[in-house]
Every structure is written in structure tokens, then in C-alpha cells.
Design a protein around this motif. Structure first.
Motif, PDB file in Angstrom:
ATOM      1  N   LEU A 174       0.962  -1.184   0.035  1.00  0.00           N
ATOM      2  CA  LEU A 174      -0.195  -0.101   0.052  1.00  0.00           C
ATOM      3  C   LEU A 174       0.956   1.302  -0.065  1.00  0.00           C
ATOM      4  O   LEU A 174       1.697   1.555   0.902  1.00  0.00           O
ATOM      5  CB  LEU A 174      -0.887   0.077   1.322  1.00  0.00           C
ATOM      6  N   LEU A 175       0.736   2.253  -0.906  1.00  0.00           N
ATOM      7  CA  LEU A 175       1.508   3.214  -1.198  1.00  0.00           C
ATOM      8  C   LEU A 175       1.165   4.264   0.013  1.00  0.00           C
ATOM      9  O   LEU A 175       0.236   4.506  -0.008  1.00  0.00           O
ATOM     10  CB  LEU A 175       1.268   3.988  -2.384  1.00  0.00           C
ATOM     11  N   ASN A 176       2.230   4.958   0.558  1.00  0.00           N
ATOM     12  CA  ASN A 176       2.138   5.995   1.658  1.00  0.00           C
ATOM     13  C   ASN A 176       3.011   6.684   1.636  1.00  0.00           C
ATOM     14  O   ASN A 176       4.348   6.590   1.048  1.00  0.00           O
ATOM     15  CB  ASN A 176       1.887   5.299   2.988  1.00  0.00           C
ATOM     16  N   ASN A 177       3.040   7.987   1.993  1.00  0.00           N
ATOM     17  CA  ASN A 177       3.996   9.054   1.947  1.00  0.00           C
ATOM     18  C   ASN A 177       4.826   8.906   3.312  1.00  0.00           C
ATOM     19  O   ASN A 177       5.835  10.033   3.649  1.00  0.00           O
ATOM     20  CB  ASN A 177       3.382  10.459   1.950  1.00  0.00           C
ATOM     21  N   THR A 178       4.778   7.873   4.197  1.00  0.00           N
ATOM     22  CA  THR A 178       6.009   7.708   5.096  1.00  0.00           C
ATOM     23  C   THR A 178       7.059   6.712   4.882  1.00  0.00           C
ATOM     24  O   THR A 178       8.150   6.817   4.623  1.00  0.00           O
ATOM     25  CB  THR A 178       5.039   7.294   6.474  1.00  0.00           C
ATOM     26  N   ASP A 179       6.507   5.671   4.330  1.00  0.00           N
ATOM     27  CA  ASP A 179       7.413   4.419   3.810  1.00  0.00           C
ATOM     28  C   ASP A 179       8.001   4.981   2.848  1.00  0.00           C
ATOM     29  O   ASP A 179       8.997   4.265   2.389  1.00  0.00           O
ATOM     30  CB  ASP A 179       6.641   3.176   3.960  1.00  0.00           C
ATOM     31  N   HIS A 180       7.281   5.471   1.756  1.00  0.00           N
ATOM     32  CA  HIS A 180       7.955   5.573   0.509  1.00  0.00           C
ATOM     33  C   HIS A 180       8.003   7.134   0.228  1.00  0.00           C
ATOM     34  O   HIS A 180       8.147   7.537  -0.982  1.00  0.00           O
ATOM     35  CB  HIS A 180       6.504   5.254  -0.567  1.00  0.00           C
ATOM     36  N   LYS A 181       8.504   8.007   1.047  1.00  0.00           N
ATOM     37  CA  LYS A 181       8.678   9.390   0.828  1.00  0.00           C
ATOM     38  C   LYS A 181       9.947   9.572   0.015  1.00  0.00           C
ATOM     39  O   LYS A 181       9.893  10.603  -0.758  1.00  0.00           O
ATOM     40  CB  LYS A 181       8.745  10.126   2.137  1.00  0.00           C
ATOM     41  N   ASP A 182      10.776   8.813  -0.075  1.00  0.00           N
ATOM     42  CA  ASP A 182      12.122   8.879  -0.865  1.00  0.00           C
ATOM     43  C   ASP A 182      11.877   8.054  -2.351  1.00  0.00           C
ATOM     44  O   ASP A 182      13.073   8.297  -3.049  1.00  0.00           O
ATOM     45  CB  ASP A 182      13.297   8.494  -0.132  1.00  0.00           C
ATOM     46  N   ILE A 183      10.926   7.460  -2.420  1.00  0.00           N
ATOM     47  CA  ILE A 183      10.914   6.563  -3.710  1.00  0.00           C
ATOM     48  C   ILE A 183      10.860   7.427  -5.048  1.00  0.00           C
ATOM     49  O   ILE A 183       9.979   8.512  -5.068  1.00  0.00           O
ATOM     50  CB  ILE A 183       9.720   5.699  -3.596  1.00  0.00           C
ATOM     51  N   LYS A 184      11.786   6.832  -5.972  1.00  0.00           N
ATOM     52  CA  LYS A 184      11.344   7.622  -7.250  1.00  0.00           C
ATOM     53  C   LYS A 184      11.055   6.458  -8.333  1.00  0.00           C
ATOM     54  O   LYS A 184      11.430   5.212  -8.166  1.00  0.00           O
ATOM     55  CB  LYS A 184      12.859   8.452  -7.576  1.00  0.00           C
ATOM     56  N   ILE A 185      10.574   6.717  -9.588  1.00  0.00           N
ATOM     57  CA  ILE A 185      10.461   5.795 -10.608  1.00  0.00           C
ATOM     58  C   ILE A 185      11.069   6.241 -11.767  1.00  0.00           C
ATOM     59  O   ILE A 185      10.839   7.303 -12.187  1.00  0.00           O
ATOM     60  CB  ILE A 185       8.896   5.933 -10.842  1.00  0.00           C
ATOM     61  N   HIS A 186      11.883   5.256 -12.189  1.00  0.00           N
ATOM     62  CA  HIS A 186      12.540   5.619 -13.352  1.00  0.00           C
ATOM     63  C   HIS A 186      11.708   6.029 -14.543  1.00  0.00           C
ATOM     64  O   HIS A 186      10.747   5.335 -14.885  1.00  0.00           O
ATOM     65  CB  HIS A 186      13.348   4.146 -13.966  1.00  0.00           C
ATOM     66  N   SER A 187      11.964   6.876 -15.370  1.00  0.00           N
ATOM     67  CA  SER A 187      11.205   7.265 -16.619  1.00  0.00           C
ATOM     68  C   SER A 187      11.659   6.378 -17.749  1.00  0.00           C
ATOM     69  O   SER A 187      10.994   6.373 -18.817  1.00  0.00           O
ATOM     70  CB  SER A 187      11.189   8.863 -16.714  1.00  0.00           C
ATOM     71  N   LYS A 188      12.947   5.921 -17.719  1.00  0.00           N
ATOM     72  CA  LYS A 188      13.554   5.419 -18.994  1.00  0.00           C
ATOM     73  C   LYS A 188      12.571   3.916 -19.429  1.00  0.00           C
ATOM     74  O   LYS A 188      12.269   3.240 -18.461  1.00  0.00           O
ATOM     75  CB  LYS A 188      14.913   5.152 -19.062  1.00  0.00           C
ATOM     76  N   ARG A 189      12.434   3.583 -20.534  1.00  0.00           N
ATOM     77  CA  ARG A 189      12.087   2.288 -20.761  1.00  0.00           C
ATOM     78  C   ARG A 189      13.031   1.273 -21.628  1.00  0.00           C
ATOM     79  O   ARG A 189      13.704   1.717 -22.503  1.00  0.00           O
ATOM     80  CB  ARG A 189      10.861   2.575 -21.994  1.00  0.00           C
ATOM     81  N   SER A 190      13.120   0.367 -20.936  1.00  0.00           N
ATOM     82  CA  SER A 190      13.968  -0.595 -21.336  1.00  0.00           C
ATOM     83  C   SER A 190      13.768  -2.145 -20.944  1.00  0.00           C
ATOM     84  O   SER A 190      13.088  -2.350 -20.090  1.00  0.00           O
ATOM     85  CB  SER A 190      15.571  -0.256 -20.781  1.00  0.00           C
ATOM     86  N   LYS A 191      14.522  -3.143 -21.431  1.00  0.00           N
ATOM     87  CA  LYS A 191      14.229  -4.304 -21.009  1.00  0.00           C
ATOM     88  C   LYS A 191      14.873  -4.550 -19.456  1.00  0.00           C
ATOM     89  O   LYS A 191      14.036  -5.344 -18.754  1.00  0.00           O
ATOM     90  CB  LYS A 191      15.302  -5.252 -21.885  1.00  0.00           C
ATOM     91  N   SER A 192      15.797  -3.840 -19.113  1.00  0.00           N
ATOM     92  CA  SER A 192      15.907  -3.986 -17.582  1.00  0.00           C
ATOM     93  C   SER A 192      15.127  -3.367 -16.755  1.00  0.00           C
ATOM     94  O   SER A 192      15.061  -3.747 -15.477  1.00  0.00           O
ATOM     95  CB  SER A 192      17.506  -3.311 -17.609  1.00  0.00           C
ATOM     96  N   MET A 193      14.286  -2.642 -17.250  1.00  0.00           N
ATOM     97  CA  MET A 193      13.379  -1.821 -16.372  1.00  0.00           C
ATOM     98  C   MET A 193      11.882  -2.755 -16.672  1.00  0.00           C
ATOM     99  O   MET A 193      10.789  -2.019 -16.008  1.00  0.00           O
ATOM    100  CB  MET A 193      12.932  -0.647 -17.171  1.00  0.00           C
ATOM    101  N   GLY A 194      12.021  -3.997 -17.160  1.00  0.00           N
ATOM    102  CA  GLY A 194      10.953  -4.748 -17.150  1.00  0.00           C
ATOM    103  C   GLY A 194       9.878  -4.434 -18.560  1.00  0.00           C
ATOM    104  O   GLY A 194       8.487  -5.060 -18.451  1.00  0.00           O
ATOM    105  N   ASP A 195      10.239  -3.616 -19.408  1.00  0.00           N
ATOM    106  CA  ASP A 195       9.446  -3.164 -20.412  1.00  0.00           C
ATOM    107  C   ASP A 195       9.265  -4.210 -21.617  1.00  0.00           C
ATOM    108  O   ASP A 195       8.610  -3.673 -22.543  1.00  0.00           O
ATOM    109  CB  ASP A 195       9.643  -1.615 -20.941  1.00  0.00           C
ATOM    110  N   ASN A 196      10.011  -5.234 -21.629  1.00  0.00           N
ATOM    111  CA  ASN A 196      10.156  -6.215 -22.757  1.00  0.00           C
ATOM    112  C   ASN A 196       8.776  -7.046 -22.701  1.00  0.00           C
ATOM    113  O   ASN A 196       9.130  -8.301 -22.720  1.00  0.00           O
ATOM    114  CB  ASN A 196      11.581  -6.922 -22.799  1.00  0.00           C
ATOM    115  N   VAL A 197       7.826  -6.412 -23.002  1.00  0.00           N
ATOM    116  CA  VAL A 197       6.548  -7.185 -23.136  1.00  0.00           C
ATOM    117  C   VAL A 197       6.218  -7.048 -24.423  1.00  0.00           C
ATOM    118  O   VAL A 197       6.239  -6.232 -25.195  1.00  0.00           O
ATOM    119  CB  VAL A 197       5.529  -6.765 -21.827  1.00  0.00           C
TER     120      VAL A 197
END
Length: 242
Positions: free
Chosen positions: A6-29
Motif C-alpha cells: 500500500l503506497l503511503n508518504n511515510t514508508d515511500h517518501k524517498d521513492i522515485k520511479i525511473h522514466s526510461k523504458r528498457s528491457k532492464s526496467m521490465g518493459d520487454n513485454v
């Protein structure tokens, strides 16, 4: 593997999401689910097919990115080489979850945002921040929340669309034989498409019902999208030249 939390601003306050699209990022669908109101946009770029869910036996509309597992022909240099990315891909690594709460003695469910914490897109150093310095949602997270909301209702609308297609017996299994410039032959199996002969022989009242429900236009969009099979073949051939 996925691990949804469950997303929340306490446990995940420092989380960032990569914007690049690649096989290593799991986009090879090689395909992704789409929905009725997205068909107008995706048909301009991708072939639209249908697949039968092995668990439920229900059909779902999908867009193709390649011809085999783990092949996404739209990935180039850490980018998605197309102006539009389908929403089921856009939303990753976020998903819709449900949380129970009790109100006036009645147990209800509410939608919540969950995060696949094990996704390679999740990190603390690079990409789009989820929360502002003092805990508010970032513009990026607000956008993702809107994407999830659109998906939630869009995927529900698919139920009536698919029911209409199956009632009119408009879905048929398709096998595509694809020859590449190196002489290799490939087959695309396991998908369904619109039976155009059946469509042409529908009774006027059936056509009227499809039109009134907003499904007839979608059907022709699916048919028109088949032209993009040739685009996928061209992308595959380009890779053979590298």
C-alpha cells in the motif's frame, strides 16, 4: 516476482520511479491489455487483437508490441519509440488495490494505490519523485492516480463490449504466418480477431444495437489496426539489419 504494498508518504517518501523504458526496467513485454475507450488512440499505432484468459475463459482486447515472449519492438535506446504508450504499461509499477473499512457497521471496500516495490523502476536516486518535501503528492503521482482511475473504469467497460462480440459470434481464432527478410518463417498463435465475414452478414437489428452501444466504431478500429502488423514486421526486419 512482484510485491505489492500500500503506497503511503511515510514508508515511500524517498521513492522515485525511473522514466526510461528498457528491457532492464521490465518493459520487454510483447502485448498488453487495452480497453474500449483507448482503442481510438492505440489503433493509430499498434495492432489490436483479442486473447482468451486461461483462468476465466473471457476474451480481453490487447495491443501487440512484438511476435514472441519478451520481445518489444518499440524499445529503442531506453525509450519507447511511439508517441503513445498504452495505459496498462504507463501505470507500472502502480496498481489498484482494495482496502476494507467499516462504516455504520457495514464493511465496504475502497480503491487504493499499491506499488510493486520489487519493480526495477523503483529506486531512491533517479526518476520521478512520488511525494513533495512535506508529504503532498507530486504531479507525477497525481497523473498516475488519474491513469489508474481511467483504467479501473475502462477495463470494466470491456465486459459489455466483449459480451456483445461473443453474442454476435464476431471473434475468431487467427494464425499469422510471418516471413522475415532473412528467410525465417514465424507464426503468431493464440490470438483472436474480428470475423469480417460474420460482421458483413449480421442482421440490421444487430448492427443497430452495436452502433447504439458505441461498439460498431470500435470494431472497425480493431479491423483497421491490423495494418500495423506490417509495421511490426518492418521493425523486426530493421533489427535483423543491425
Amino acid at each position: 516476482m512482484t510485491k505489492h504494498v500500500l503506497l503511503n508518504n511515510t514508508d515511500h517518501k524517498d521513492i522515485k520511479i525511473h522514466s526510461k523504458r528498457s528491457k532492464s526496467m521490465g518493459d520487454n513485454v510483447w502485448y498488453a491489455q487495452t480497453f474500449l475507450k483507448e482503442l481510438r488512440t492505440v489503433q493509430a499505432h499498434y495492432p489490436i487483437m483479442f486473447q482468451k484468459d486461461a483462468t476465466t475463459g473471457l476474451f480481453i482486447p490487447v495491443v501487440l508490441f512484438g511476435f514472441k515472449n519478451d520481445e518489444n519492438l518499440f524499445l529503442k535506446e531506453d525509450k519507447w519509440d511511439c508517441p503513445y504508450i498504452p495505459m496498462t504499461i504507463q501505470r507500472e509499477p502502480f496498481y489498484i488495490g482494495f482496502q476494507e473499512f467499516v462504516e455504520n457497521g457495514v464493511t465496504e471496500k475502497q480503491r487504493v494505490i499499491t506499488l510493486d516495490i520489487d519493480s526495477p523502476k523503483v529506486n531512491t536516486s533517479e526518476g520521478n519523485a512520488l511525494f513533495l518535501e512535506f508529504g503532498g503528492n507530486s504531479d507525477f503521482l497525481e497523473h498516475m492516480a488519474n491513469v489508474l482511475e481511467t483504467l479501473h473504469f475502462g477495463l470494466q467497460e470491456n465486459i459489455d463490449f466483449i459480451a456483445a462480440l461473443t453474442t454476435c459470434e464476431l471473434l475468431e481464432s487467427v494464425t499469422l504466418d510471418i516471413e522475415l527478410k532473412d528467410g525465417s518463417n514465424n507464426q503468431l498463435l493464440g490470438f483472436y480477431t474480428i470475423n469480417e465475414d460474420k460482421l458483413d452478414t449480421l442482421l440490421p437489428e444487430s448492427i443497430t444495437r452495436l452502433h447504439q452501444a458505441g461498439f460498431l466504431q470500435a470494431i472497425y478500429m480493431v479491423i483497421a489496426s491490423q495494418a500495423h502488423i506490417n509495421d511490426l514486421v518492418a521493425r523486426k526486419n530493421d533489427l535483423l539489419s543491425v
